[in-house]
Design an enzyme around this catalytic site. Structure first.
Site, short mmCIF file in Angstrom:
data_model
loop_
_atom_site.label_atom_id
_atom_site.label_comp_id
_atom_site.label_asym_id
_atom_site.label_seq_id
_atom_site.Cartn_x
_atom_site.Cartn_y
_atom_site.Cartn_z
N ASP A 100 -9.96 1.45 2.48
CA ASP A 100 -10.00 0.94 3.84
C ASP A 100 -10.79 1.87 4.76
O ASP A 100 -11.54 1.43 5.63
CB ASP A 100 -8.58 0.78 4.39
CG ASP A 100 -7.84 -0.40 3.78
OD1 ASP A 100 -8.51 -1.38 3.38
OD2 ASP A 100 -6.60 -0.34 3.69
N LYS A 107 0.82 -1.21 0.00
CA LYS A 107 0.00 0.00 0.00
C LYS A 107 0.86 1.26 0.00
O LYS A 107 0.47 2.27 -0.60
CB LYS A 107 -0.93 0.01 1.22
CG LYS A 107 -1.95 -1.12 1.25
CD LYS A 107 -2.78 -1.06 2.52
CE LYS A 107 -3.71 -2.26 2.63
NZ LYS A 107 -4.55 -2.21 3.85
#
Length: 274
Positions: A100, A64
């Site tokens: 997220d 990420k």
């Protein structure tokens, strides 16, 4: 069209089950989603070798953060959080997003948890950063971060500064002093919070990012005392829903079909072999 989740290890990811269920529900029978083993060293080459049939990628840590320099554009949220868990390919460009945060916000809303007036986050990694952003989106302007070593909380503290959130960093031996809150968010891996169960049991609400094995000792302790408990699966589900929207351009994503597929796979994994 193709899409995939990248990480290392990645074999146990639920993402293929969630995304494939979405494609079937949307009638996108020409779409395929897979899990691909990939570490930081292999990421540039893998992304650089993808053809025009690729719609997007889902990323686990540490990819990420590693993906950010490889992207053409990055959403403001992904920049603030310091990581993109989603890459969308469009017109030859690579765009990074963070879903997220959306997953956490939706998971809390689905459980009926009101925006907290005070919150404590356990752990200081990438998920803690997303939790900070989710709490900021819910209106919380200050939070407490509990970590083993405050010297290693620098990245998360930097995220808080970018978000405009006042952050107090505390150590686990002082956890009892920061539990007078509406919500505790545990971003600790499975088993790591077991020893904290009795201490945390009395909080009004707990969001534990672990989804298997479930319930964790922490979640069971809070539930036994009457607190609201949210596990990691709703977060995983809703961040995937948003990824499907971004990659397909569709807004009629079959959330319940994805939920059923994910839960069925979790049950299959824990069932004894016949």
């Amino acid at each position: 069209m193709r899409a995939a989740v990248l990480g290392s290890p990645i074999v146990h990811s639920l993402s293929p089950h969630l995304h494939q269920a979405a494609y079937e529900g949307l009638g996108l029978y020409g779409w395929r989603y897979e899990a691909i083993e990939c570490d930081e060293a292999g990421l540039p080459g893998l992304i650089g070798g993808l053809g025009p049939e690729w719609a997007g990628l889902s990323l686990t840590m540490p990819l990420k953060r590693a993906v950010l320099p490889l992207l053409d554009t990055v959403s403001d949220l992904a920049v603030a959080v310091g990581g993109a868990n989603t890459v969308v390919f469009s017109d030859g460009a690579r765009h990074g997003e963070n879903t997220d945060v959306h997953g956490i916000v939706q998971a809390l809303a689905e459980a009926g948890v009101a925006p907290p007036r005070a919150a404590t986050i356990l752990g200081g990694g990438a998920t803690a950063a997303s939790a900070l952003a989710a709490l900021r989106e819910l209106g919380l302007r200050e939070a407490t971060l509990v970590v083993r070593d405050p010297d290693r909380a620098g990245e998360t503290a930097a995220v808080a500064e970018r978000l405009g959130t006042a952050l107090t960093v505390q150590t686990f031996d002082k956890l009892d002093t920061v539990l007078d809150v509406d919500l505790v968010v545990s971003t600790l891996p499975a088993g790591a919070a077991d020893r904290l169960a009795d201490l945390v049991a009395g909080v009004p609400a707990l969001f534990d990012v672990v989804y298997a094995p479930w319930p964790t000792r922490l979640a069971a302790a809070v539930a036994e005392r009457g607190g609201t408990v949210i596990g990691g699966f709703p977060m995983l589900l809703h961040q995937a829903v948003r990824q499907v929207e971004l990659m397909t351009g569709r807004t009629d994503v079959p959330v319940e079909a994805m939920r059923a597929a994910g839960k069925a796979e979790i049950v299959r994994r824990v069932a004894p072999e016949s």
